[in-house]
Design a protein around this motif. Sequence first.
Motif, PDB file in Angstrom:
ATOM      1  N   UNK A   1      47.397  29.203  41.288  1.00  0.00           N
ATOM      2  CA  UNK A   1      46.649  29.503  42.508  1.00  0.00           C
ATOM      3  C   UNK A   1      45.981  30.863  42.354  1.00  0.00           C
ATOM      4  N   UNK A   2      44.646  30.836  42.758  1.00  0.00           N
ATOM      5  CA  UNK A   2      43.899  32.088  42.627  1.00  0.00           C
ATOM      6  C   UNK A   2      44.259  33.022  43.746  1.00  0.00           C
ATOM      7  N   UNK A   3      44.227  34.350  43.417  1.00  0.00           N
ATOM      8  CA  UNK A   3      44.571  35.327  44.462  1.00  0.00           C
ATOM      9  C   UNK A   3      43.332  36.163  44.755  1.00  0.00           C
ATOM     10  N   UNK A   4      43.122  36.399  46.092  1.00  0.00           N
ATOM     11  CA  UNK A   4      41.954  37.211  46.484  1.00  0.00           C
ATOM     12  C   UNK A   4      42.462  38.303  47.394  1.00  0.00           C
ATOM     13  N   UNK A   5      41.977  39.534  47.113  1.00  0.00           N
ATOM     14  CA  UNK A   5      42.403  40.662  47.953  1.00  0.00           C
ATOM     15  C   UNK A   5      41.169  41.207  48.670  1.00  0.00           C
ATOM     16  N   UNK A   6      41.295  41.343  49.973  1.00  0.00           N
ATOM     17  CA  UNK A   6      40.181  41.911  50.743  1.00  0.00           C
ATOM     18  C   UNK A   6      40.649  43.241  51.300  1.00  0.00           C
ATOM     19  N   UNK A   7      39.815  44.342  51.076  1.00  0.00           N
ATOM     20  CA  UNK A   7      40.192  45.660  51.576  1.00  0.00           C
ATOM     21  C   UNK A   7      39.113  46.096  52.555  1.00  0.00           C
ATOM     22  N   UNK A   8      39.488  46.296  53.854  1.00  0.00           N
ATOM     23  CA  UNK A   8      38.527  46.716  54.891  1.00  0.00           C
ATOM     24  C   UNK A   8      39.302  47.351  56.015  1.00  0.00           C
ATOM     25  N   UNK A   9      38.763  48.462  56.531  1.00  0.00           N
ATOM     26  CA  UNK A   9      39.511  49.151  57.575  1.00  0.00           C
ATOM     27  C   UNK A   9      39.383  48.456  58.916  1.00  0.00           C
ATOM     28  N   UNK A  10      38.412  47.476  58.956  1.00  0.00           N
ATOM     29  CA  UNK A  10      38.235  46.811  60.246  1.00  0.00           C
ATOM     30  C   UNK A  10      38.884  45.442  60.185  1.00  0.00           C
ATOM     31  N   UNK A  11      39.824  45.278  61.069  1.00  0.00           N
ATOM     32  CA  UNK A  11      40.656  44.070  61.091  1.00  0.00           C
ATOM     33  C   UNK A  11      39.810  42.823  61.280  1.00  0.00           C
ATOM     34  N   UNK A  59      39.280  58.129  55.152  1.00  0.00           N
ATOM     35  CA  UNK A  59      40.166  58.709  54.081  1.00  0.00           C
ATOM     36  C   UNK A  59      39.645  58.437  52.665  1.00  0.00           C
ATOM     37  N   UNK A  60      39.785  57.248  52.177  1.00  0.00           N
ATOM     38  CA  UNK A  60      39.276  56.956  50.819  1.00  0.00           C
ATOM     39  C   UNK A  60      38.231  55.855  50.931  1.00  0.00           C
ATOM     40  N   UNK A  61      36.960  56.148  50.538  1.00  0.00           N
ATOM     41  CA  UNK A  61      35.911  55.132  50.713  1.00  0.00           C
ATOM     42  C   UNK A  61      35.959  54.134  49.569  1.00  0.00           C
ATOM     43  N   UNK A  62      35.162  53.127  49.649  1.00  0.00           N
ATOM     44  CA  UNK A  62      35.158  52.034  48.661  1.00  0.00           C
ATOM     45  C   UNK A  62      34.845  52.488  47.252  1.00  0.00           C
ATOM     46  N   UNK A  63      33.881  53.484  47.144  1.00  0.00           N
ATOM     47  CA  UNK A  63      33.557  53.981  45.801  1.00  0.00           C
ATOM     48  C   UNK A  63      34.782  54.535  45.107  1.00  0.00           C
ATOM     49  N   UNK A  64      35.512  55.374  45.868  1.00  0.00           N
ATOM     50  CA  UNK A  64      36.680  56.029  45.288  1.00  0.00           C
ATOM     51  C   UNK A  64      37.719  54.994  44.854  1.00  0.00           C
ATOM     52  N   UNK A  96      27.473  52.069  43.088  1.00  0.00           N
ATOM     53  CA  UNK A  96      28.584  51.109  42.876  1.00  0.00           C
ATOM     54  C   UNK A  96      28.665  50.622  41.441  1.00  0.00           C
ATOM     55  N   UNK A  97      27.473  50.283  40.869  1.00  0.00           N
ATOM     56  CA  UNK A  97      27.458  49.805  39.476  1.00  0.00           C
ATOM     57  C   UNK A  97      27.996  50.863  38.523  1.00  0.00           C
ATOM     58  N   UNK A  98      27.578  52.128  38.825  1.00  0.00           N
ATOM     59  CA  UNK A  98      28.024  53.218  37.932  1.00  0.00           C
ATOM     60  C   UNK A  98      29.535  53.377  37.886  1.00  0.00           C
ATOM     61  N   UNK A  99      30.144  53.057  39.008  1.00  0.00           N
ATOM     62  CA  UNK A  99      31.600  53.248  38.945  1.00  0.00           C
ATOM     63  C   UNK A  99      32.329  51.966  38.568  1.00  0.00           C
ATOM     64  N   UNK A 100      31.564  50.881  38.225  1.00  0.00           N
ATOM     65  CA  UNK A 100      32.201  49.713  37.650  1.00  0.00           C
ATOM     66  C   UNK A 100      32.256  48.503  38.555  1.00  0.00           C
ATOM     67  N   UNK A 101      31.557  48.509  39.753  1.00  0.00           N
ATOM     68  CA  UNK A 101      31.588  47.341  40.616  1.00  0.00           C
ATOM     69  C   UNK A 101      30.875  46.190  39.933  1.00  0.00           C
ATOM     70  N   UNK A 102      31.352  44.989  40.194  1.00  0.00           N
ATOM     71  CA  UNK A 102      30.817  43.856  39.459  1.00  0.00           C
ATOM     72  C   UNK A 102      29.752  43.111  40.265  1.00  0.00           C
TER      73      UNK A 102
END
Length: 800
Positions: A1-11, A59-64, A96-102
């Motif tokens: 089973x594939x696993x997906x993680x979603x990270x967002x401060x807004x519920x 606190x920590x943004x997506x880039x970081x 985003x690309x520079x820091x490795x986002x796909x």
Amino acid sequence: MKKILAIDDKQENLITIKAVIKNNLSGCKMFTAVSGKEGIRIARKEQPDTILLDIVMPQMDGYEVCKRLKEDELTKHIPVVMLTAIKTDSESRVKGLNIGADAFLSKPIDSIELSAQVNVMLRIKEAEDGLRAEKEQLDQKVKERTKELQRANKKQKQDIVERKRIEEEMHKLVAVVKHSSELVNLSTLDGKMIFLNEAGGKMLGIEPHEVENVNIMEVIPDHLIGLVEKELLPALMKGGTWEGDLQYRNLRTAELTDVHAMTFTVKDPDTLEPQFLANVSFDITERKRLDEILQSSEERLKILFEFAPDAIYMNDPKGNFIDGNKAAEEMLGYKREELIGKNFLKLKLLSAKEVPKALKSLAYSVVGKKTGPDEFLLNRKDGEKIPVEISTYPVKIKNKTVVLGIARDITKRKKAENSLKIALKKSTESDQLKSTFLATMSHELRTPLNAVIGFSQLLNKEASGEEVEEFANRIHKSGSHLLEIIEDIFDITLIEAGEIKITKEKQNIRPLVEDLLVMIKTEQQKLNKHEVDIQLNSTNKNHDLHLFTDHRRLKQILINLLSNAIKFTDKGLIELGYEKKIQHDQHVLQFYVNDTGIGIPKEKQKLIFDVFRQVDDTHTRRYGGTGIGLSIVKKLTELLGGNIWVESEEGAGSTFYFTIPYDKLKETSKPRSDHPKKKQSLMGKTVLIVEDVKSSFDFLDYLLKKSGIEPVWAKDGKEAIKLCKENSSIDLVLMDINMPVMNGYEATKEIKKFRSKLPIIAQTAYAIAGDREKSLAAGCDDYISKPIKAELLMEKIGKL
Ligand code: ADP
């Protein structure tokens, strides 16, 4: 089973994403995080296949978050899809690309786009995972192969080192075998030599090129072939070994060498079957020679030990015997087996007094000191005590201290020392004795001489007839006493020189002792000993008891003992007796002379039999005497085959006993006539007196004329012969011996030639050794010693 993680401060965004995924990508498991920090933690833990990451977060943004995920080894391969605000926000996308986002998705989220994008990501991830797994497998394989190669390489290196080592060792071994001083040989099972080292070649006389032509049996001497065939070869054929002494014959010189051989078989490594015979042999000639020397030196030592005249023994430090030689056995009287292991104290070899000295010696030796020689008195097994001299030496045997003792029997030396002490004591005594003797003699000789000279001076014209008789009597008595002394001196001298001859005849004892009693009673009267009673006591009433002995000497013994008894007894009884006895299995006649006189102190009872010894040696002696009488008596008794002793108590009296052998068998010989023949009348007989000294002739002339005899005088031997030839009326010759012109012996011989029956009496100076025998040998019929006793002379003349 594939696993997906979603990270967002807004519920609400998370709910939307969750719903889209659930609806469009069934079978995927959904994880959510409301902050970057939480997202990173879940990503590391759950390893999702895709991460949906919001950019704008407190606190920590997506880039970081993306940067951290891509820098982390654990999460860097997970595709990250960043959620941007607007589609055209190229600045955000570049960042985003520079820091490795796909990939990027813009908000608001389009469910189809999201699903498609996630799908792409999942596929990419899957493909990447596959590639990564393949790469890992390849890497693993490469690693393993490399390791394998490394191992093989190492082993090969080790093999090379080992081979080199083995080669070196082999090289050394070959060198050792080749140059070894022992014989090393290899042969086939049937004895054909295939290898022989240099030393072997020399010993057996085989050159290297000849080795393979020789069979090992050729070097075995004939007398050992049996041993080799019966013992050695069978042992080897069984695959065993054989070790022992052999001899090899040198094929060139035929010389034999003694060897100690060690033989074994070399087996085939695969089949383990015996393949070769190997032999290593040591030359033992020298060892054998040394053994022989050692053996012979050991034997020599053994002989020295066994035959040493001194006792040699070994003790342990406690004094227990370890060993001892023959002399030790003989000295102690114990057998070796009885000694070994026993303690000298337990055997009581020494008296309690000497034990501390012996223990001291032992203790000294144990600490390494030599002791002695010390003197001890040993108790033998049989109780005999022997003086010995013991030296002890500490000896180490196998690192243990033992005590070696040497004991020497010093009995002989002790005896010699003692007799030397006695040789010394006696010589001192003899010096003293000499002085005493001279003083005694001077006194004893001067007393009668004084009387002779004194009274002869008084014999002059003024002397009355009675006085003349009295003086002459005294002169005669003193002269007789002088003669007794002189005869005693000559007697002892002759006895000691062995000149006295014993002439045994059968003798009736009774008349002999009765004669003696008469004599001694006369003496008693002369000495005025009226209070003394003299008796004869014989338990043997047999009047005809005969003794085969020298009666003259027997008489002399008894006269001496009786004279002493009279001399030393003033009142009481003197008893002479004899009886038959058995002494030391021998029949003897035991005489005794008992008196009640002054007695002899115990300590002097032995000494009085020595010459010149008296109980009272001082000058003030009451009784006179020379101390010779008893020594003559003792010697005469011994000459007659008997012995003498005294029992006495001082003040009470003495009994002198002596024995004379009594031999019944001898009784058969013809008894000597005890009774003198009837007195013949000598009236008118002619007697030739041969005498060179006028005074001596005058005495004889007077004596013979008194008996009515006609004396004729010849002054020497020649004249005597002449007178005997011319005067046939001569009935007897009184022949002096010492004369000028011709001596008495020669004259007698001549006279006997022409008048063999004419009796001749020699006048001998009795004391001069051999006179009596010589005169009898010259042909004399009897002899009389000077000074001549008138009565005796007349008796002899009458007899002849
Ligand atoms: P003597 O000429 O002195 O008598 P003897 O040899 O006959 O020599 O005796 C030695 C000594 O022995 C005497 O001097 C005397 O002391 C002792 N003696 C010998 N006979 C007797 C005896 N019957 N009674 C006591 N003493 C004796």
